[in-house]
Design an enzyme around this catalytic site. Structure first.
Site, PDB file in Angstrom:
ATOM      1  N   ASP A 206      38.780  56.160  42.014  1.00 21.84           N
ATOM      2  CA  ASP A 206      39.820  55.344  42.630  1.00 21.84           C
ATOM      3  C   ASP A 206      41.043  56.212  42.910  1.00 21.84           C
ATOM      4  O   ASP A 206      41.049  57.412  42.636  1.00 21.84           O
ATOM      5  CB  ASP A 206      40.182  54.152  41.731  1.00 21.84           C
ATOM      6  N   HIS A 254      34.749  43.452  50.891  1.00 23.90           N
ATOM      7  CA  HIS A 254      35.472  42.339  51.521  1.00 23.90           C
ATOM      8  C   HIS A 254      36.896  42.719  51.922  1.00 23.90           C
ATOM      9  O   HIS A 254      37.565  41.948  52.610  1.00 23.90           O
ATOM     10  CB  HIS A 254      35.451  41.094  50.638  1.00 23.90           C
TER      11      HIS A 254
END
Length: 347
Positions: A206, A254
């Protein structure tokens, strides 16, 4: 002659009433959470209206009204001695310090998403997010507000931890040894899946500003020797870290449009060895676009929160996976706060 009375509809308007007042229930929960009611009742072992009012430094009238509302919503119980106590649900998820404390998620919804959803019509008309300004931020996860970012990651950790548990129960990773959690955030998936599989090691990939939180959570879970972090930007970097035989994408796709997702799936394919697996965990919209409500409303949330994101169907994901080169794609139903299904595909 008097005008005729209009015919009374056969259908009751009560379902519309429930929809129209849905925010009442949420704000009762959010206010109780913000005031620290659930932690207070846990510390005191229950309290009367008067005791709650004194401890919360509010008048007895609103204290009693809030306690009654929370009891009606199943968050509290009232004992014969007039003392209110946390329900089993509140005790498990709304008392600060509990392993799966959900209060951060409630706080994030209240402070960030509730105002954004108040501008939903604006988002529909303009096709742009309402919780941040794309003209001043490169993307949703880039913010100079450390408090807001802290609330966001606390919220995501709560949702992801429970969802990861459910994922681990429906997708068998026993044969896998190295897991890469792309966009792994606070490390919730890596932690829960490594707890389930003692031989599994994981890497949380990340942004540099996020990885320290994942490292702290892994250490707190006693898994620092099995969970590593790898700072980077999966959108900007040409390749994902190698050396893993399973990749997890949880509530990642998403956030982005189809082109971005196809590119990311291509990077996942390139990073995996032959026989490696990709696991997509999401709230997926039905293939006929009729629901379910959880996925459909999360999709609207992506309108409020992102420039191009939405919740997709399993069929869309399957097509993208096939085009990227994956095979043997299968859908595994599940029920969790952050996902209703997983798609598992083989490299």
């Amino acid at each position: 002659m008097p005008s005729p009375q209009p015919a009374v509809p056969a259908l009751s308007p009560l379902p519309l009433m429930h929809l129209a007042t849905g925010f009442w229930a949420f704000k009762a929960l959010a206010s109780a959470n913000e005031l620290g009611l659930f932690g207070l009742l846990d510390r005191m072992g229950g309290a009367t209206v008067e005791e709650c009012a004194e401890e919360l430094e509010v008048s007895a009238r609103p204290a009693g009204m809030l306690l009654t509302a929370c009891t009606a919503l199943g968050l509290l119980q009232r004992r014969p001695d007039r003392r209110f106590v946390n329900s089993a649900l509140a005790d498990a998820y709304l008392v600060p310090g509990r392993p799966y404390h959900f209060g951060g998620w409630v706080r994030m919804l209240d402070q960030r998403l509730y105002p954004g959803w108040g501008k939903l019509t604006e988002a529909v008309r303009n096709n742009r997010p309402t919780t941040w300004d794309p003209e001043t931020q490169p993307h949703l996860f880039n913010t100079e507000d450390p408090d807001l970012l802290s609330v966001f990651w606390e919220a995501m950790h709560a949702v992801s931890s429970w969802t990861a548990q459910r994922l681990g129960s429906v997708v068998d990773l026993a044969s896998r040894s190295r897991l890469l959690d792309v966009g792994g955030g606070s490390g919730a998936y890596a932690i829960e899946l490594c707890r389930r599989h003692p031989d599994l090691r994981a890497t949380v990939y990340d942004l540099p500003g996020v990885c320290p939180a994942a490292a702290r959570n892994a250490e707190a879970a006693g898994l620092a020797d099995r969970i590593a972090t790898f700072p980077g930007d999966f959108l900007a970097e040409p390749a994902l870290p190698g050396g893993h035989d399973v990749i997890v994408l949880s509530m990642i796709l998403h956030d982005w449009d189809e082109e971005t997702n196809r590119t990311l799936l291509g990077k996942c394919y390139a990073a995996l060895p032959p026989g490696g697996e990709l696991v997509i965990s999401e709230l997926m919209v039905d293939d006929d676009l009729t629901g379910p409500a959880t996925a459909a409303l999360m999709s609207l949330n992506m309108l409020v929160e992102t420039e191009g994101g939405r919740n997709y169907t399993a069929a869309q994901y399957a097509d993208w996976l096939t085009d990227a080169g994956f095979t043997h794609t299968r859908k595994v139903p599940m029920e969790a706060p952050g996902a209703n299904a997983a798609l598992v595909a083989v490299r």
